[in-house]
Design a protein around this motif. Structure first.
Motif, PDB file in Angstrom:
ATOM      1  N   ILE A 110       0.845  -1.206   0.000  1.00  0.00           N
ATOM      2  CA  ILE A 110       0.000   0.000   0.000  1.00  0.00           C
ATOM      3  C   ILE A 110       0.875   1.248   0.000  1.00  0.00           C
ATOM      4  N   ALA A 111       1.924   1.224   0.835  1.00  0.00           N
ATOM      5  CA  ALA A 111       2.827   2.368   0.891  1.00  0.00           C
ATOM      6  C   ALA A 111       3.516   2.599  -0.447  1.00  0.00           C
TER       7      ALA A 111
ATOM      8  N   LEU B  88       2.426   1.846  -3.481  1.00  0.00           N
ATOM      9  CA  LEU B  88       1.469   2.396  -4.445  1.00  0.00           C
ATOM     10  C   LEU B  88       1.189   3.870  -4.165  1.00  0.00           C
ATOM     11  N   LEU B  89       1.118   4.235  -2.884  1.00  0.00           N
ATOM     12  CA  LEU B  89       0.882   5.638  -2.546  1.00  0.00           C
ATOM     13  C   LEU B  89       2.067   6.514  -2.962  1.00  0.00           C
ATOM     14  N   LYS B  90       3.278   5.991  -2.831  1.00  0.00           N
ATOM     15  CA  LYS B  90       4.447   6.762  -3.242  1.00  0.00           C
ATOM     16  C   LYS B  90       4.541   6.873  -4.759  1.00  0.00           C
ATOM     17  N   GLU B  91       4.075   5.843  -5.465  1.00  0.00           N
ATOM     18  CA  GLU B  91       4.070   5.885  -6.928  1.00  0.00           C
ATOM     19  C   GLU B  91       2.980   6.795  -7.470  1.00  0.00           C
ATOM     20  N   HIS B  92       1.931   7.013  -6.682  1.00  0.00           N
ATOM     21  CA  HIS B  92       0.797   7.836  -7.106  1.00  0.00           C
ATOM     22  C   HIS B  92       0.523   8.893  -6.048  1.00  0.00           C
ATOM     23  N   PRO B  93       1.345   9.939  -5.990  1.00  0.00           N
ATOM     24  CA  PRO B  93       1.188  10.960  -4.943  1.00  0.00           C
ATOM     25  C   PRO B  93      -0.113  11.740  -5.034  1.00  0.00           C
ATOM     26  N   GLU B  94      -0.821  11.630  -6.160  1.00  0.00           N
ATOM     27  CA  GLU B  94      -2.087  12.351  -6.297  1.00  0.00           C
ATOM     28  C   GLU B  94      -3.260  11.586  -5.685  1.00  0.00           C
ATOM     29  N   VAL B  95      -3.002  10.391  -5.166  1.00  0.00           N
ATOM     30  CA  VAL B  95      -4.071   9.519  -4.671  1.00  0.00           C
ATOM     31  C   VAL B  95      -4.210   9.629  -3.156  1.00  0.00           C
ATOM     32  N   ASN B  96      -5.435   9.780  -2.695  1.00  0.00           N
ATOM     33  CA  ASN B  96      -5.790   9.641  -1.284  1.00  0.00           C
ATOM     34  C   ASN B  96      -6.465   8.294  -1.086  1.00  0.00           C
ATOM     35  N   ILE B  97      -6.410   7.767   0.114  1.00  0.00           N
ATOM     36  CA  ILE B  97      -7.058   6.483   0.373  1.00  0.00           C
ATOM     37  C   ILE B  97      -7.960   6.573   1.597  1.00  0.00           C
TER      38      ILE B  97
ATOM     39  N   ARG C 190      -8.682  -1.348  13.822  1.00  0.00           N
ATOM     40  CA  ARG C 190      -7.953  -2.033  12.754  1.00  0.00           C
ATOM     41  C   ARG C 190      -7.591  -1.077  11.622  1.00  0.00           C
ATOM     42  N   ALA C 191      -8.512  -0.206  11.283  1.00  0.00           N
ATOM     43  CA  ALA C 191      -8.222   0.773  10.234  1.00  0.00           C
ATOM     44  C   ALA C 191      -7.153   1.752  10.700  1.00  0.00           C
ATOM     45  N   LYS C 192      -7.248   2.197  11.936  1.00  0.00           N
ATOM     46  CA  LYS C 192      -6.313   3.207  12.441  1.00  0.00           C
ATOM     47  C   LYS C 192      -4.894   2.652  12.584  1.00  0.00           C
ATOM     48  N   VAL C 193      -4.764   1.365  12.952  1.00  0.00           N
ATOM     49  CA  VAL C 193      -3.412   0.825  13.127  1.00  0.00           C
ATOM     50  C   VAL C 193      -2.685   0.748  11.786  1.00  0.00           C
ATOM     51  N   ILE C 194      -3.420   0.488  10.692  1.00  0.00           N
ATOM     52  CA  ILE C 194      -2.798   0.488   9.365  1.00  0.00           C
ATOM     53  C   ILE C 194      -2.377   1.901   8.976  1.00  0.00           C
ATOM     54  N   LYS C 195      -3.241   2.887   9.272  1.00  0.00           N
ATOM     55  CA  LYS C 195      -2.878   4.277   8.994  1.00  0.00           C
ATOM     56  C   LYS C 195      -1.622   4.666   9.766  1.00  0.00           C
ATOM     57  N   ASP C 196      -1.551   4.275  11.031  1.00  0.00           N
ATOM     58  CA  ASP C 196      -0.373   4.604  11.841  1.00  0.00           C
ATOM     59  C   ASP C 196       0.892   4.006  11.253  1.00  0.00           C
ATOM     60  N   TRP C 197       0.795   2.762  10.760  1.00  0.00           N
ATOM     61  CA  TRP C 197       1.967   2.130  10.146  1.00  0.00           C
ATOM     62  C   TRP C 197       2.411   2.893   8.909  1.00  0.00           C
ATOM     63  N   LEU C 198       1.461   3.287   8.070  1.00  0.00           N
ATOM     64  CA  LEU C 198       1.802   3.994   6.832  1.00  0.00           C
ATOM     65  C   LEU C 198       2.457   5.340   7.133  1.00  0.00           C
ATOM     66  N   VAL C 199       1.964   6.015   8.159  1.00  0.00           N
ATOM     67  CA  VAL C 199       2.484   7.340   8.502  1.00  0.00           C
ATOM     68  C   VAL C 199       3.846   7.240   9.188  1.00  0.00           C
ATOM     69  N   LYS C 200       3.951   6.359  10.196  1.00  0.00           N
ATOM     70  CA  LYS C 200       5.160   6.313  11.025  1.00  0.00           C
ATOM     71  C   LYS C 200       6.291   5.500  10.406  1.00  0.00           C
ATOM     72  N   LYS C 201       5.961   4.398   9.722  1.00  0.00           N
ATOM     73  CA  LYS C 201       7.001   3.526   9.199  1.00  0.00           C
ATOM     74  C   LYS C 201       7.361   3.825   7.742  1.00  0.00           C
ATOM     75  N   PHE C 202       6.417   4.416   6.983  1.00  0.00           N
ATOM     76  CA  PHE C 202       6.674   4.652   5.563  1.00  0.00           C
ATOM     77  C   PHE C 202       6.583   6.132   5.179  1.00  0.00           C
ATOM     78  N   ASN C 203       6.394   6.987   6.188  1.00  0.00           N
ATOM     79  CA  ASN C 203       6.406   8.448   5.976  1.00  0.00           C
ATOM     80  C   ASN C 203       5.372   8.913   4.957  1.00  0.00           C
ATOM     81  N   ILE C 204       4.203   8.294   4.973  1.00  0.00           N
ATOM     82  CA  ILE C 204       3.100   8.741   4.136  1.00  0.00           C
ATOM     83  C   ILE C 204       2.379   9.890   4.853  1.00  0.00           C
ATOM     84  N   ASP C 205       2.032  10.937   4.128  1.00  0.00           N
ATOM     85  CA  ASP C 205       1.346  12.093   4.706  1.00  0.00           C
ATOM     86  C   ASP C 205      -0.001  11.654   5.291  1.00  0.00           C
TER      87      ASP C 205
END
Length: 414
Positions: free
Chosen positions: A334-335, A337-346, A368-383
């Protein structure tokens, strides 16, 4: 010396994993079968003489190792070996009767003329033990779906062993050895009550207490009289290590299609020329009057392709909001794909099965939804502003296993 070495090893082992235990995920160990470790603690014996003597309580020690195989969350079987040392002295009742121990190893009611001997109150039995056995562990929490893969375990553990005892009868005052026995072998019957806690993914820390009854001759080497007891009572700490790999394979590097959705489309090169629009959409471009309108069509085509992105589904264990090791590769997808498509929100939607109350399940689905968001933000530096996380509650259209999940929808920034 052996006692001190064992204590040092136990302390070092516990301390070495304290910091690591803070990082543990609540990962299921159901695919990991083999385990082993060390255990030890104080030991007491009761026979003709006792660790709880008339003079004082004598604390012995017991140290050993174990290795086992877990068949189910509720049942495991292990082999054990241990070595022990105890000091036993006369009990109150024998002291009051003024028994006398002769040089021939026989109990007398009074000193015998012409024979050397010592009063029972001046004797000490120094016992060395070795034990080899098997133990069946029945985890009571393993019979319940909510707790069978949890960190805690409560075991009832019947055991069968072969026990060797070697007793030296000594004068407690002078230290002189009066009688030195050869090793005598017994059948040991008993068991433990054990409570364990998984402090790390592969590390289990526990406490135990149990009895072992010995058949045959007296473990203290004293003449049998009145007292029928012949057992040991030991308690202590267990430090175990789990071996082997988990059965599930990690997620592949390629995106996993979601059931009921289209497959992931290949990444297309950005359309930058009006000729590409004319080639792909001739009927639409013929109706356009200007290059500006053609560029607008290009943007619409790019937006449509972005909507076709499909993200993998993240699965969860029962009553868990932790991302298991087998699912973390999907979070990385997921991270990527988000980096490859910076114009995409999820938008991440968490779901729960139908077990339990709706209120609890809604909170679990949202977590469950929030823990995935936390991983994307903290571990993969997704906005974080690119990600929304919501709980969808119970999915009654899926089986319980399929319902415990989090799905991802895509949105394109306007």
């Amino acid at each position: 010396m052996l006692k001190r070495l064992f204590i040092i090893l136990m302390i070092n082992g516990v301390c070495s994993f304290i910091s690591y235990s803070q990082k543990i995920d609540n990962t299921s160990i159901k695919e990991r079968k083999w385990y082993g470790g060390v255990q030890g603690g104080p030991l007491f014996g009761v026979s003709t003489f006792s660790s709880f003597g008339a003079d004082k309580t004598h604390v012995g020690w017991d140290a050993g190792a174990f290795a086992g195989y877990r068949f189910t969350p509720a049942l495991s079987l292990e082999v054990q070996t241990a070595f022990s040392k105890m000091s036993l002295t006369v009990q109150d009742c024998c002291l009051d009767r003024n028994y006398w121990y002769g040089a021939d190893g026989v109990r007398y009611n009074a000193p015998v003329f012409g024979m050397e001997g010592v009063a029972y109150g001046d004797l000490k039995s120094k016992v060395f033990m070795q034990r080899y056995g098997v133990q069946l562990n029945i985890n009571l929490l393993g019979f319940f779906s909510r707790t069978k893969y949890g960190r805690w375990s409560v075991d009832l553990s019947p055991a069968l062993s072969t026990v060797g005892t070697k007793a030296d009868i000594q004068n407690n005052k002078s230290g002189q050895t009066l009688n030195k026995e050869n090793t005598k072998w017994h059948v040991g019957l008993g068991g433990n009550l054990q409570v364990g806690y998984r402090v790390a993914d592969r590390v289990q820390l526990g406490v135990y207490s149990g009895l072992t009854y010995l058949t045959g001759s007296r473990l203290d080497g004293m003449p049998k009289y009145l007292h029928k007891n012949n057992y040991t009572w030991g308690s202590g700490i267990r430090l175990g290590f789990v071996f082997g790999k988990k059965g599930k394979k990690p997620a592949s590097a390629n995106p996993v299609p979601v059931v009921g959705q289209e497959s992931v489309v290949k990444k297309e090169e950005p359309v930058t020329k009006e000729e590409a629009v004319i080639k792909e959409q001739p009927s639409r471009i013929e109706a356009k009057d200007s290059i500006a309108e053609a560029r607008k069509d290009v943007a619409e085509i790019v937006e449509t392709s972005r909507h076709e992105l499909v993200f993998p589904v993240i699965r969860f264990s029962f009553n868990s909001v932790w991302i298991e090791s087998s699912e973390r590769g999907k979070v990385a997808q997921i991270a990527r794909l988000l980096k490859e498509h910076p114009e995409v929100n999820i938008r991440i939607k968490g779901y729960a099965d139908g077990k339990g109350s709706d209120a609890v399940n809604h909170r679990v689905s949202e977590a469950r939804a929030k823990v995935i968001k936390d991983w994307l933000v903290k571990k993969f530096n997704i906005d974080a502003s690119r990600i929304s996380a919501i709980g969808a509650g119970v999915d009654k259209n899926k089986s319980a296993e399929e319902a415990r999940r989090a799905e991802t929808d895509t949105k394109v920034n306007e």
